[in-house]
Design an enzyme around this catalytic site. Structure first.
Site: not given
Ligand SMILES: Cc1cc2nc3c(=O)[nH]c(=O)nc-3n(C[C@H](O)[C@H](O)[C@H](O)COP(=O)(O)OP(=O)(O)OC[C@H]3O[C@@H](n4cnc5c(N)ncnc54)[C@H](O)[C@@H]3O)c2cc1C
Lengths: 418, 375
Positions: A133, A135-136, A168, A251, A377-378
């Site tokens: 994926q 996405y991020s 991943s 997912e 979780n949030e």
């Molecule tokens: C081990 C691992 C595997 C992964 N695998 C993949 C993958 O295969 N493909 C892929 O595309 N991505 C993958 N990800 C990425 C993952 O989906 C993102 O890390 C996740 O969605 C959070 O985004 P961020 O890290 O940018 O945090 P942010 O979005 O910057 O968030 C930071 C903090 O702010 C909080 N926050 C953000 N928005 C809100 C809101 N509206 N309300 C309350 N709190 C909020 C979050 O909960 C978090 O605590 C992976 C991540 C990990 C750790």
């Protein structure tokens, strides 16, 4: 469903016979949960061969449409097969396998053109294509609709540039499902499109990133004018958000969290640990062991109820899948913490190669994955609050403005609203 | 939990709910004086007509359940009872009926069991002893005479809903191990001393035994071990309390959720604030987990599966903790209005906190789970 569909118990009987005749028994029942070594190319090759065997036997993609090489049966049939195969060696692709067969395969089946699905789904089910994926991005995680990778149309080609991160298993994958922005002058959810990108295409650079557990399973990618064709679009141009929603449902319901069978043995890993450190009669350790097992048991039954709710309804409310995800996101790190408490000093430092003592620390690190990946979780709490419980949304500053303008405003953000 | 019910079970639930709403509406919880002996008798008789006390008793002994899984039927009723904060010894009567059906003499079956099923009398399990560190046989000593008759001395505390003319199942310690005897609450030497309690929907008593002689045929003699019978009794009690508790949790949560949509602050419904929204999301997850384990426990126990007692202890432990958390979280959402006598919130807070501790608190059941697993 057709009238002629094989009934689940009859299917289970046939599957059992096939499994006994074709698969190897696992040497020992896998102890509890994930241990975080990374998946190697050799493992993937072995898994591909085994997946091929399942496919030829008619047991790959049991609940995928028959048109696309699947079994055309229901999730209940799928579940029966998994129960029967629980003690046998089945293809283990690690995280990419879960992603490929789950959210990606399902999104393709539901949203891609029939030609695209006929090309790729049978290949996925045979083990020939592994997907990951994209996405991020460095600038967008929870706010997935805020991604900035740009796809520009050029005749019937598309040119894609940007960067992706945390993907991943991308180093193992053949293909990536990539979200890109195709219109910057509309609100963020309305300018997104999904593309299939071969990970070995010209302009794609994949780099493994070292994780907290020392492994390097997830990756970052640089997309530098990567060319794909109109045939590689999954779903409709600028309507990518509806595909995303399907994807997230699968997912969140997917893999890794609850086991296929009801856990009845009292947290075997933690009991072994408590015995190892001489605390099996210590009331504090016993409380921790019981707590972990109760949560395992509850999580299993919650998962089953949610699955039944989704399968049992004609018009399933997919938002409830967030319960399974949040349960895993909260209970997995908690369980790991209980392991650290039981282990005491032995969980902090252990003789090289001692699996029982090394495990709590590994779980402690790995256990945090599920609280973040596939939506934090949030984000699950927002989903449950708004889409299951019906609570009003937070005021939003970006949903009705052109994405270009949102980016400009965010730089001058002062907290004032309208 | 209603979504777990079959059509027949749902029909039973519907009539039961109609009966409860009429016989003991929520407002009545604040008026304990309206719940006198006459009320108790009428309530019990009507409940018995609905089959509330026959579900754990085999048909051969005059009972019967609609689904074939009596524990599940009873748990579904218990769930609705909890939501409507119903009074009365539903749990005690069923637990004691189940124990007599399994281990009672012919006389107990003929005289006591029939009366319980018919609603002519109720029963309570006198188990908790003061200062007995969670032992089920704590507080009361039994000496066994040469003819098998038993003499009881000591006291049990916090016995729920001992009605006039009730039967008591007393779990006592003797030099030869645990003894369980069935004795009438108005037998010579037994005194029932009413207690005040946190929970307004139930009544509690201390029951004292002053040289109470119980004939040999009123002592339970299980075919298996006495420990297995006790585990079963406890599992039935734990499952039914958990089910009542989950019902009360669901009702309290529904009130709170509605309030968080209706109450406005800073120009928006308070439920739109993430601090409130996230608490409610976590609380509803805890509620879903609670339903999941409780239904699993009821199904398992009712199927006479050996894992039943473990499943029941898991349900009681998880639900008990979730209930107290839920009560606290809901209280916080209501803020000032929740601190008033008039608001129903405190009725749930009181009941949920009591449910969490009845028939073993969470820590007790976690330890019990380890023992059942042989650890
Ligand atoms: C081990 C691992 C595997 C992964 N695998 C993949 C993958 O295969 N493909 C892929 O595309 N991505 C993958 N990800 C990425 C993952 O989906 C993102 O890390 C996740 O969605 C959070 O985004 P961020 O890290 O940018 O945090 P942010 O979005 O910057 O968030 C930071 C903090 O702010 C909080 N926050 C953000 N928005 C809100 C809101 N509206 N309300 C309350 N709190 C909020 C979050 O909960 C978090 O605590 C992976 C991540 C990990 C750790």
């Amino acid at each position: 469903m057709t009238d002629t569909m094989i009934d689940v118990e009859e299917f289970r009987r046939q599957a059992r016979a096939w499994i006994e005749a074709n698969l190897e028994r696992r040497e020992k029942v896998r102890m509890g949960r994930v241990v975080g070594e990374i998946t190697t190319h050799e493992q993937i090759d072995k898994a591909r061969a085994l997946q091929r065997q399942l496919f030829d036997g008619g047991y790959a993609g049991i609940s995928y449409p028959a048109d696309y090489g699947g079994g055309g049966l229901t999730p209940a049939h799928d579940h029966a097969f998994r129960e029967e195969a629980a003690r046998y060696v089945t293809p283990d692709f690690g995280v990419v396998g879960v992603v490929t067969m789950g959210p990606i395969g399902r999104s393709i089946a539901e949203h891609a053109s029939p030609e695209f699905a006929r090309l790729h789904i049978p290949a996925i089910l045979r083990g020939d294509e592994i997907w990951c994926q994209f996405y991020s991005e460095p600038e967008a995680g929870s706010d997935l609709a805020g991604i900035r990778t740009r796809a520009t149309r050029d005749g019937d080609r598309w040119v894609i540039s940007g960067s992706k991160i945390w993907s991943s298993g991308a180093y193992l994958a053949d293909w990536a499902m990539c979200l890109a922005r195709t219109d910057w002058d509309v609100p963020k959810h309305r300018g997104l499109t999904w593309f299939a990108i071969p990970t070995h295409a010209k302009g794609v650079t994949v780099r493994q990133i070292r994780q907290i557990n020392g492994g390097a399973e997830f990756c970052e990618e640089f997309l530098d004018e990567v060319e794909v064709t109109a045939e590689d679009v999954i779903g409709e141009v600028n309507r990518g958000w509806s595909v995303t929603q399907t994807m997230l449902v699968y997912e969140r319901g997917a893999g890794e969290t609850a086991s296929a069978t009801e856990p009845r043995n009292l947290a075997p890993d933690l009991v072994a640990l408590a015995r190892r450190v001489g605390r099996a009669q210590d009331p504090a350790a016993r409380q921790a062991i019981a707590r972990a097992h109760i949560n395992d048991y509850a999580q299993f039954h919650l998962g089953r109820r949610i699955a039944q709710r989704l399968q049992g309804s004609r018009n399933p409310d997919h938002a409830v899948a967030a319960y399974s995800k949040l349960a895993a996101g909260v209970l997995t790190p908690l369980r790991a913490r209980l392991g650290m408490e039981i282990g005491g000093p032995a969980a902090l430092a252990w003789p090289a190669g001692d699996e029982v003592e090394a495990r709590p620390a590994l779980d402690y690190l790995n256990g945090r994955r599920i609280s973040i990946a596939a939506g934090t979780n949030e984000v699950q709490r927002n989903g449950i609050g708004e889409r299951v419980l019906g609570l009003a949304r937070e005021p939003s500053f970006d949903t009705n403005k052109a994405f270009n303008e949102v980016l400009r405003n965010a730089r001058n953000w002062d907290g004032k609203v309208g | 939990m209603d979504s777990d019910a079959t059509e027949d079970q749902r029909a039973l639930l519907d009539v039961s709910v109609r009966f409860m709403a009429e016989a003991s509406p929520l407002a009545m919880v604040r008026e304990p004086e309206r719940r006198d002996a006459a009320f108790a008798t009428t309530y019990r008789n009507q409940a018995a007509e609905l089959g509330w006390f026959s579900m754990l008793v085999p048909e051969s002994l005059g009972g019967g359940s609609i689904s074939g899984n009596g524990v599940l039927d009873a748990a579904l009723i218990a769930f609705r009872r909890g939501g409507l904060l119903q009074p009365g010894p539903f749990i005690g009567t069923n637990v004691v009926a189940d124990a007599i059906a399994r281990a009672g003499s012919d006389r107990l079956v003929a005289e006591v069991l029939g009366a319980l099923v018919a609603g002519e009398a109720s029963a309570a399990w006198a188990v908790a002893g003061a200062q007995s560190a969670g032992r089920l046989d704590g507080g009361v000593q039994a000496s066994i005479g040469p003819d098998g008759a038993v003499v009881l001395r000591g006291a049990k505390t916090a016995v729920p809903d001992v009605e006039a003319g009730a039967w008591l199942l007393v779990t006592a310690a003797s030099p030869d191990g645990v003894v369980q005897a069935v004795v009438a609450a108005d037998a010579p030497g037994v005194s029932v001393v009413p207690l005040e309690s946190l929970d307004l929907s139930r009544r509690f008593a201390e029951v004292r035994f002053d040289e109470v002689t119980v004939p040999a045929d009123a002592v339970l003699r299980p075919r298996g071990s006495i420990e297995a019978l006790l585990d079963r009794q406890l599992a039935v009690a734990a499952t039914l309390v958990a089910a009542e508790c989950v019902g009360a949790m669901e009702a309290e949560f529904a009130l709170t959720l509605q309030y968080s949509k209706d109450r406005i602050a800073f120009g928006r419904p308070i439920g739109s604030f993430q601090a409130i929204k996230h608490v409610l999301a976590d609380t509803s997850l805890a509620l879903e987990l609670s339903k999941a384990v409780t239904v699993a426990a009821a199904r398992t126990l009712g199927a006479e599966d050996d894992y039943g007692p473990s499943a029941a202890s898991m349900a009681k432990a998880l639900v008990g903790e979730a209930a107290v958390d839920l009560a606290q979280n809901c209280f916080q959402v209501f803020a000032g209005i929740g601190y008033t006598w008039e608001h129903d919130q405190h009725l749930y807070l009181r009941r949920l906190t009591t449910d969490a501790a009845l028939f073993g608190d969470a820590a007790w059941h976690r330890e019990h789970l380890c023992q059942l697993a042989g650890i």
